[in-house]
Design an enzyme around this catalytic site. Structure first.
Site, mmCIF file in Angstrom:
data_model
loop_
_atom_site.group_PDB
_atom_site.id
_atom_site.type_symbol
_atom_site.label_atom_id
_atom_site.label_comp_id
_atom_site.label_asym_id
_atom_site.label_seq_id
_atom_site.Cartn_x
_atom_site.Cartn_y
_atom_site.Cartn_z
ATOM 1 N N ASN A 9 0.836 -1.193 0.000
ATOM 2 C CA ASN A 9 0.000 0.000 0.000
ATOM 3 C C ASN A 9 0.881 1.257 0.000
ATOM 4 O O ASN A 9 1.567 1.549 0.976
ATOM 5 C CB ASN A 9 -0.914 -0.032 1.234
ATOM 6 C CG ASN A 9 -1.909 1.090 1.255
ATOM 7 O OD1 ASN A 9 -1.574 2.239 1.008
ATOM 8 N ND2 ASN A 9 -3.145 0.760 1.592
ATOM 9 N N ASP A 69 -1.825 -4.117 10.493
ATOM 10 C CA ASP A 69 -3.140 -4.472 9.993
ATOM 11 C C ASP A 69 -4.063 -3.481 10.677
ATOM 12 O O ASP A 69 -3.981 -3.267 11.888
ATOM 13 C CB ASP A 69 -3.530 -5.914 10.299
ATOM 14 C CG ASP A 69 -4.731 -6.341 9.448
ATOM 15 O OD1 ASP A 69 -4.775 -5.969 8.252
ATOM 16 O OD2 ASP A 69 -5.625 -7.025 9.965
ATOM 17 N N GLY A 152 -8.885 5.374 2.007
ATOM 18 C CA GLY A 152 -9.754 4.413 2.677
ATOM 19 C C GLY A 152 -11.069 5.039 3.098
ATOM 20 O O GLY A 152 -11.748 5.688 2.305
ATOM 21 N N TYR A 153 -11.403 4.864 4.360
ATOM 22 C CA TYR A 153 -12.673 5.343 4.908
ATOM 23 C C TYR A 153 -12.583 6.771 5.460
ATOM 24 O O TYR A 153 -13.545 7.273 6.029
ATOM 25 C CB TYR A 153 -13.155 4.383 6.007
ATOM 26 C CG TYR A 153 -13.438 2.990 5.502
ATOM 27 C CD1 TYR A 153 -14.697 2.650 5.018
ATOM 28 C CD2 TYR A 153 -12.452 2.011 5.488
ATOM 29 C CE1 TYR A 153 -14.964 1.376 4.541
ATOM 30 C CE2 TYR A 153 -12.700 0.734 5.021
ATOM 31 C CZ TYR A 153 -13.955 0.426 4.547
ATOM 32 O OH TYR A 153 -14.208 -0.838 4.070
ATOM 33 N N LYS A 174 -3.278 14.604 10.607
ATOM 34 C CA LYS A 174 -3.780 13.240 10.715
ATOM 35 C C LYS A 174 -2.782 12.351 11.451
ATOM 36 O O LYS A 174 -3.163 11.563 12.316
ATOM 37 C CB LYS A 174 -4.077 12.670 9.323
ATOM 38 C CG LYS A 174 -4.619 11.257 9.359
ATOM 39 C CD LYS A 174 -4.862 10.721 7.968
ATOM 40 C CE LYS A 174 -5.184 9.252 8.017
ATOM 41 N NZ LYS A 174 -5.274 8.652 6.688
ATOM 42 N N HIS A 179 -4.938 6.463 14.342
ATOM 43 C CA HIS A 179 -4.660 5.148 14.911
ATOM 44 C C HIS A 179 -3.257 4.676 14.529
ATOM 45 O O HIS A 179 -2.511 4.178 15.357
ATOM 46 C CB HIS A 179 -5.714 4.145 14.439
ATOM 47 C CG HIS A 179 -5.850 4.050 12.943
ATOM 48 N ND1 HIS A 179 -6.117 5.137 12.137
ATOM 49 C CD2 HIS A 179 -5.765 2.994 12.101
ATOM 50 C CE1 HIS A 179 -6.180 4.766 10.869
ATOM 51 N NE2 HIS A 179 -5.964 3.462 10.826
ATOM 52 N N ARG A 180 -2.874 4.882 13.279
ATOM 53 C CA ARG A 180 -1.557 4.450 12.814
ATOM 54 C C ARG A 180 -0.458 5.317 13.446
ATOM 55 O O ARG A 180 0.569 4.804 13.869
ATOM 56 C CB ARG A 180 -1.488 4.510 11.288
ATOM 57 C CG ARG A 180 -0.265 3.824 10.714
ATOM 58 C CD ARG A 180 -0.352 3.633 9.199
ATOM 59 N NE ARG A 180 -1.408 2.685 8.887
ATOM 60 C CZ ARG A 180 -2.540 3.005 8.250
ATOM 61 N NH1 ARG A 180 -2.758 4.229 7.833
ATOM 62 N NH2 ARG A 180 -3.456 2.083 8.011
#
Length: 192
Positions: A9, A69, A152-153, A174, A179-180
């Site tokens: 990705n 993931d 993505g979302y 961001k 989360h990442r």
């Protein structure tokens, strides 16, 4: 230290490289390491899938490998799409818009739109050491996309405390709250 990102990705590679800047880590892609196989994600959790990918790439390349993931978990959908976020439509090649539009259709007119992004990281080393970390980012799902940034979302993931979607944040903003970003900061602390 050289570290292989166990992902194809390009968006994740860009985020990881930005977050590892000035840390003394040379982050290379799977392709740059010579590893071109697809690692099958057979785990039932984000953490299991991250470990499967990191260990497979580490064994194949002989280099330390980091894998994540991650995905979106929507309460009203029983945690879906969850570990199937990238394959939510049943086809990995579908667009981000295909996936978030399916999610919006599945949510319909439900009022409970609480959701979170989850990222599990695993860093596997040739000597057998394994580091793990997890990060989350809480939000809600809008009924229509907003914003042009991210992937993505992100266009449907609303952050109430910031008054915008993830796709309306700059990359730098961001990375501070995602989360990442949270998981990467935690694993960077362990790498020290």
């Amino acid at each position: 230290m050289k570290l292989v990102l166990a992902s194809d990705n390009k968006n994740k590679l860009r985020e990881f490289r930005t977050l590892f800047e000035n840390f003394g880590v040379e982050l290379i892609s799977k392709a740059e390491s010579g590893f071109t196989e697809e690692v099958e994600e057979t785990g039932e959790t984000f953490a299991e899938n991250a470990r499967i990918k990191a260990e497979a790439v580490m064994r194949a390349t002989g280099l330390a490998a980091i894998a994540d993931d991650s995905g979106l978990c929507v309460d009203a959908l029983g945690g879906a799409p969850g570990v199937h976020s990238a394959r939510y439509t049943g086809n990995h090649d579908d667009s981000d818009a295909d996936r978030y539009n399916l999610l919006l259709r599945n949510l319909g007119g439900r009022d409970d739109r609480a959701a979170r992004f989850v990222c599990s990281l695993c860093c596997a080393f040739p000597n057998g050491d394994v580091l793990t970390a997890e990060g989350t980012c809480e939000g809600t799902i809008l009924s229509a996309p907003r914003g042009e940034n991210g992937f993505g979302y992100d266009p449907i993931f609303y952050l109430p405390e910031y008054g915008c979607t993830s796709a309306e944040l700059s990359g730098e903003e961001k990375n501070k709250i995602s989360h990442r970003g949270k998981a990467l900061r935690a694993i960077k602390d362990e790498l020290k």
